[in-house]
Design an enzyme around this catalytic site. Structure first.
Site, PDB file in Angstrom:
ATOM      1  N   ARG A  28       0.646  -1.187  -0.075  1.00 42.95           N
ATOM      2  CA  ARG A  28       0.104  -0.004   0.050  1.00 42.95           C
ATOM      3  C   ARG A  28       0.768   1.407  -0.124  1.00 42.95           C
ATOM      4  O   ARG A  28       0.238   2.449   0.076  1.00 42.95           O
ATOM      5  CB  ARG A  28      -0.914   0.065   1.132  1.00 42.95           C
ATOM      6  CG  ARG A  28      -1.920  -1.014   1.252  1.00 42.95           C
ATOM      7  CD  ARG A  28      -2.871  -1.200   2.232  1.00 42.95           C
ATOM      8  NE  ARG A  28      -3.806   0.191   2.175  1.00 42.95           N
ATOM      9  CZ  ARG A  28      -4.404   0.468   3.346  1.00 42.95           C
ATOM     10  NH1 ARG A  28      -4.269   0.151   4.382  1.00 42.95           N
ATOM     11  NH2 ARG A  28      -5.199   1.525   3.268  1.00 42.95           N
ATOM     12  N   ASP A  29       2.199   1.136   0.011  1.00 40.37           N
ATOM     13  CA  ASP A  29       3.218   2.187  -0.126  1.00 40.37           C
ATOM     14  C   ASP A  29       4.011   1.782  -1.089  1.00 40.37           C
ATOM     15  O   ASP A  29       5.281   2.093  -0.546  1.00 40.37           O
ATOM     16  CB  ASP A  29       3.532   2.950   1.161  1.00 40.37           C
ATOM     17  CG  ASP A  29       2.713   3.942   1.873  1.00 40.37           C
ATOM     18  OD1 ASP A  29       2.216   4.727   1.064  1.00 40.37           O
ATOM     19  OD2 ASP A  29       2.547   3.734   2.931  1.00 40.37           O
ATOM     20  N   PHE A  30       3.893   1.237  -2.238  1.00 44.63           N
ATOM     21  CA  PHE A  30       4.931   0.507  -2.904  1.00 44.63           C
ATOM     22  C   PHE A  30       5.603   1.338  -3.926  1.00 44.63           C
ATOM     23  O   PHE A  30       5.998   1.042  -5.105  1.00 44.63           O
ATOM     24  CB  PHE A  30       4.088  -0.509  -3.751  1.00 44.63           C
ATOM     25  CG  PHE A  30       4.804  -1.835  -4.301  1.00 44.63           C
ATOM     26  CD1 PHE A  30       5.246  -2.661  -3.125  1.00 44.63           C
ATOM     27  CD2 PHE A  30       4.872  -2.449  -5.445  1.00 44.63           C
ATOM     28  CE1 PHE A  30       5.824  -3.917  -3.249  1.00 44.63           C
ATOM     29  CE2 PHE A  30       5.618  -3.577  -5.692  1.00 44.63           C
ATOM     30  CZ  PHE A  30       5.982  -4.524  -4.633  1.00 44.63           C
TER      31      PHE A  30
END
Length: 628
Positions: A530-532
């Site tokens: 989700r913060d890739f």
């Protein structure tokens, strides 16, 4: 560390036994002591590996299983970690090489004494009250067990494909192939199929013979390997195949058969993994496999064969074999298998098993430091001299690396070791309400990241090592928490790519492959970051890449396209400014899908269109932000 590897029977030729021996040998290479514990043993154990036999009284098979389940514990009291290769009570880890008895047997079979015994042993590993960690060999197997028993998702670790270290093709495989064919009396160009299976009926040998008979004069030669195949000689003669089948006996060492063959036929009635299919792909063979097999997706992803629909129908296998025998098709399948093998086996399932054992030993049964605290053994040792760990965490000073409302990350030195400290000071009711209105689960404290880092460690995916975590307060809006992690050595990929001299093209492609393989393992295990973004990727001194900042990561039993596209879109958007080339994109695609890039593009176009759409939205949002 002393590790007990427990199984009912230990002998050199069984697939499960070969896996246990391979893990034991690798642990020995890593400086640990490995002990095989069994009730029956044949042959010699691997060099340097001890074996303890636990005798049980004669009786029925299930009666001996139950007797061994009670008796083996006395033989492992001096061991640090106990991993079972059969279902047993009291295991730390279970290597799930067998199918679920509860999910595959009928009610009347389960009611028999044998059924009750097998179900009790399976419950000891999978029931919700058990604490045994499960090393699942395939995603399908994991889902079946979870549905049958309600096993929590966090107890599963999904291993990469398992391939016996012995079964790797030689560097000069063409010369070895010619030699193997000559030794078997096979012409250089004639098509040759291969069947391997100790339990010939379970693995579908009768189906193979019927399919060969359906081909008439065009039927390929067949190498039949396995003790159980000998019982089908009369059937082969009745079908007119006496001159087409080469009977190879038991599966002691079949590397020459892999080298000589063009195609593996594995229409099994049931096979938890079908590791033989993975080994065949590694040798560059085409594969026809039944859809019930756990490793069937490897075949479809590689494009090097066909997966038969379930329920099985003999005409489907007959047609699949006829399709394989079309001129040039076996050669194309073999080429695709050789092209896919580096991606399919970029990570070693045996090494991942050894890593899971080491991780369990490092983090198992962490000592309680104070109320609301969690710590690994090494973390507890680091915090031993700070007094109250919670008071220390919120008073410690260091280099501020990142700070947002209610959360900050510091770099500091503790007991001579470089660490990172994340502090959460409460997110507030406004942030919680905003998240729920957006249908998002709010991140309230540091324990989410603590749990995710533990899951990554069991998966063998490089990430910061968790040391300690704690939280205080009952109000979800005001609770305070912290997370202590060991600092990674190496450099951020984003920093390096902006430096001079430029990163060489070969190194950039290696990064792309490494990121793709990491993302494949991550998403296959049901984890979304989700913060890739590219800024969170790190390269360690050993060349492996690691991913940072896991506080927003989520876990699902299986990720839908939405979560995959969000992660992949974030990576696409954040790498755009660095001039990513077409070859780098193809390298990432091939590693992510464990298949040649051309096949990956055709088969997963919808996913990558969704990821590109997501990337465009992120870039547009960033452009608006910068223009304000």
């Amino acid at each position: 560390m002393r590790v007990a590897l427990v199984l009912h029977r230990d002998f050199p030729t069984g697939g499960l036994q070969r896996d246990a021996r391979a893990v034991a040998s690798l642990l020995l290479q890593r400086g640990h002591e490995a002990i095989l514990v069994a009730r029956d043993g044949e042959g010699e154990p691997p060099a340097g590996v001890a074996r303890r036999l636990v005798p049980v009284p004669p009786g029925t098979n299930h009666g001996r299983d139950l007797a061994f389940a009670s008796a083996y514990r006395a033989a492992v009291t001096d061991c640090d970690v106990v991993i079972g290769f059969d279902k047993l009570p009291g295991l730390d880890l279970y290597y799930a090489a067998d199918v679920s008895y509860r999910a595959t047997r009928g009610a009347w079979v389960k009611a028999l004494p044998r059924g009750r015994a097998r179900r009790a042993l399976e419950a000891a590993c999978f029931a919700p009250g058990s604490v045994t960690r499960i090393l699942a060999l395939t995603a399908a197997q994991r889902d079946v067990y979870a549905a049958a028993w309600g096993t929590p998702a966090e107890r599963f670790t999904l291993l990469p494909p398992i391939r016996d270290p012995l079964y790797r093709p030689p560097a000069d495989w063409q010369a070895a192939r010619a030699e193997a064919r000559a030794g078997l009396g096979l012409a250089p160009d004639e098509p040759v199929a291969l069947f391997i299976g100790r339990d010939a009926t379970l693995k579908g040998f009768d189906r193979v013979l019927a399919a060969l008979a359906a081909q008439g004069p065009q039927a390929p030669r067949l190498l039949a390997v396995g003790d159980g195949t000998e019982g089908y000689r009369a059937t082969a003669e009745r079908l007119g195949l006496a001159g087409r089948v080469l009977w190879q006996g038991g599966p002691s060492d079949v590397r020459h058969c892999f080298l000589a063959a063009d195609l593996l036929l594995h229409p099994a009635r049931r096979d938890n993994t079908a590791k033989v299919a993975a080994e065949a792909l590694g040798y560059g063979l085409g594969v026809i496999i039944s859809g019930t097999c756990g490793y069937a997706p490897l075949v479809s992803d590689s494009g090097a064969g066909l997966v038969l629909d379930e329920p099985f129908a003999q005409p489907d296998l007959d047609a699949a074999l006829a399709h394989a025998l079309h001129p040039g098709r076996l050669a194309r399948w073999r080429g695709r298998a050789r092209a896919a093998a580096p991606h399919l086996f970029a990570e070693d399932g045996i090494a991942a098993t050894a890593h899971a054992i080491e991780t369990f030993h490092r983090e198992a049964a962490p000592p309680a430091v104070s109320g609301g605290m969690r710590a690994s053994r090494s973390g507890a040792a680091l915090l031993a001299g700070v007094g109250d760990p919670f008071a220390w965490a919120f008073a410690a000073a260091g280099d501020l690396r990142r700070g947002t409302a209610g959360r900050e990350t510091l770099g500091l030195t503790l007991a001579g070791q470089r660490v990172f400290l994340k502090r959460y000071r409460g997110v507030g009711w406004g942030e919680i309400l905003k998240n729920w209105l957006q249908l998002k689960r709010p991140i309230l404290d540091a324990l989410t990241e603590w749990q995710r880092l533990g899951e990554l460690a069991l998966l063998g995916l490089p990430a910061p090592e968790r040391l300690a975590a704690g939280r205080q307060g009952t109000s979800p809006a005001a609770r305070r928490s912290f997370l202590l992690m060991r600092a990674l050595e190496g450099f951020a990929l984003e920093d390096r790519i902006q430096e001079e001299p430029p990163v060489p093209p070969g190194e950039r492609r290696r990064w792309a492959r490494a990121l793709g393989a990491y993302a494949r393992r991550l998403h296959g295990a049901g984890l979304a970051h989700r913060d890739f973004y590219f800024c969170h990727w790190f390269q360690q001194p050993d060349g492996r890449v690691a991913l940072l900042d896991w506080h927003r990561a989520l876990k699902r039993r299986r990720l839908g396209r939405r979560w995959l596209a969000k992660d992949l879109g974030a990576l696409l958007a954040s790498t755009g400014p660095y001039g990513v080339t077409r070859r780098e994109v193809l390298a990432f695609l091939a590693a992510y899908h464990a298949a040649p890039a051309s096949l990956a593009r055709r088969r997963h176009g919808a996913l990558w269109q969704a990821a590109a759409t997501r990337a465009a939205r992120i870039q547009a949002r960033e452009t608006r932000r910068l223009s304000r």
